[in-house]
Write a protein that holds these residues in place. Structure first.
Motif, mmCIF file in Angstrom:
data_model
loop_
_atom_site.group_PDB
_atom_site.id
_atom_site.type_symbol
_atom_site.label_atom_id
_atom_site.label_comp_id
_atom_site.label_asym_id
_atom_site.label_seq_id
_atom_site.Cartn_x
_atom_site.Cartn_y
_atom_site.Cartn_z
ATOM 1 N N GLN A 12 0.810 -1.224 0.000
ATOM 2 C CA GLN A 12 0.000 0.000 0.000
ATOM 3 C C GLN A 12 0.845 1.276 0.000
ATOM 4 O O GLN A 12 1.876 1.349 0.662
ATOM 5 N N VAL A 13 0.348 2.260 -0.755
ATOM 6 C CA VAL A 13 1.062 3.536 -0.888
ATOM 7 C C VAL A 13 0.207 4.698 -0.380
ATOM 8 O O VAL A 13 -1.008 4.575 -0.202
ATOM 9 N N LEU A 14 0.881 5.818 -0.166
ATOM 10 C CA LEU A 14 0.206 7.078 0.131
ATOM 11 C C LEU A 14 -0.120 7.740 -1.204
ATOM 12 O O LEU A 14 0.788 8.169 -1.923
ATOM 13 N N VAL A 15 -1.385 7.782 -1.548
ATOM 14 C CA VAL A 15 -1.798 8.402 -2.806
ATOM 15 C C VAL A 15 -1.759 9.917 -2.634
ATOM 16 O O VAL A 15 -2.451 10.475 -1.784
ATOM 17 N N ASP A 16 -0.934 10.572 -3.427
ATOM 18 C CA ASP A 16 -0.771 12.023 -3.342
ATOM 19 C C ASP A 16 -0.867 12.620 -4.740
ATOM 20 O O ASP A 16 0.107 12.618 -5.495
ATOM 21 N N PRO A 17 -2.058 13.137 -5.107
ATOM 22 C CA PRO A 17 -2.248 13.688 -6.458
ATOM 23 C C PRO A 17 -1.270 14.807 -6.806
ATOM 24 O O PRO A 17 -1.015 15.068 -7.978
ATOM 25 N N ALA A 18 -0.705 15.461 -5.795
ATOM 26 C CA ALA A 18 0.222 16.571 -6.045
ATOM 27 C C ALA A 18 1.627 16.083 -6.376
ATOM 28 O O ALA A 18 2.469 16.866 -6.810
ATOM 29 N N LYS A 19 1.883 14.803 -6.167
ATOM 30 C CA LYS A 19 3.211 14.242 -6.402
ATOM 31 C C LYS A 19 3.238 13.425 -7.679
ATOM 32 O O LYS A 19 2.236 12.823 -8.063
ATOM 33 N N SER A 91 -9.697 7.391 -8.824
ATOM 34 C CA SER A 91 -9.828 5.930 -8.819
ATOM 35 C C SER A 91 -10.790 5.386 -9.866
ATOM 36 O O SER A 91 -10.455 4.462 -10.615
ATOM 37 N N LYS A 92 -11.976 5.952 -9.951
ATOM 38 C CA LYS A 92 -12.983 5.439 -10.886
ATOM 39 C C LYS A 92 -12.509 5.580 -12.326
ATOM 40 O O LYS A 92 -12.630 4.648 -13.143
ATOM 41 N N GLU A 93 -11.938 6.746 -12.660
ATOM 42 C CA GLU A 93 -11.445 6.980 -14.016
ATOM 43 C C GLU A 93 -10.249 6.081 -14.314
ATOM 44 O O GLU A 93 -10.119 5.525 -15.409
ATOM 45 N N PHE A 94 -9.367 5.928 -13.315
ATOM 46 C CA PHE A 94 -8.198 5.067 -13.502
ATOM 47 C C PHE A 94 -8.613 3.636 -13.848
ATOM 48 O O PHE A 94 -8.040 3.011 -14.743
#
Length: 196
Positions: A12-19, A91-94
């Motif tokens: 598991q990862v930390l999801v960070d849209p800014a990164k 998530s849904k789009e991915f």
């Protein structure tokens, strides 16, 4: 004893849209799962730990290499499928785009690296690594999508998402002995490594 080769996906990862996606780190849960495995003797025959260059893979591989007193080898061509054209997707789009990616392996979906190209890349890189590491167990640490391409290659089946590691955030593995042999296990959670 014959050589055992492991392919392990980061947990598991930390999801960070800014990164940048390649710079995402493991979450606390992901870190705990790695430390538990590092503290076991499940991989005591491993003499080479080889990782993707992505942060989440390195954060998985390094504690394992340290526990095994192995040098960590980082290989650029083991990265996840290149989806830099879209960057982070909700998530849904991915999931929709990922389904298209698997369903049309020779087609670039929204500019992503094709599934076939990703498969050729990771298989070639693993072949290169194994030509150097011919003795002792080898642990590859990578990602779910390219890991699934490798899995399909080893089983001799078309690329299909039904062979993916499944939901749950990663941290799964399969084991094989050569690039000419089928895996000796299907995707299993990393905690099952302690039973091998």
């Amino acid at each position: 004893m014959h050589q055992r080769i492991w392919y392990l996906t980061h947990p598991q990862v930390l999801v960070d849209p800014a990164k940048e996606i390649r710079d995402w780190s493991l979450s606390n849960l992901g870190q705990r799962r790695v430390i538990t495995l590092a503290n076991s003797n499940a991989l005591d025959r491993v003499t080479a730990v080889i990782s993707s260059t992505e942060t989440k893979a390195i954060e998985t591989a390094r504690p394992l290499a340290d526990a095994l007193n192995c040098e960590l080898e980082v290989r650029e061509q083991m990265h996840e499928n290149d989806r830099s054209t879209t960057g982070f997707l909700p998530s849904k789009e991915f999931e929709i785009v990922a389904d298209q990616f698997f369903a049309s392996p020779d087609t670039s979906v929204r500019g992503w690296e094709t599934a076939t190209a990703a498969q050729s890349r990771v298989v070639a890189e693993i072949r290169n690594c194994l030509s150097v590491h011919e003795e002792g167990d080898v642990l590859f640490v990578g990602h779910g999508a390219v890991g699934t391409r490798l899995y399909c290659y080893l089983f001799g089946v078309p690329i299909d998402r039904k062979f993916d590691q499944g939901s749950g955030g990663g941290g799964n593995f399969f084991q094989f002995s050569t690039l000419q042999s089928r895996p000796t296990s299907h995707w299993r959670p990393m905690e099952d490594m302690t039973g091998n």
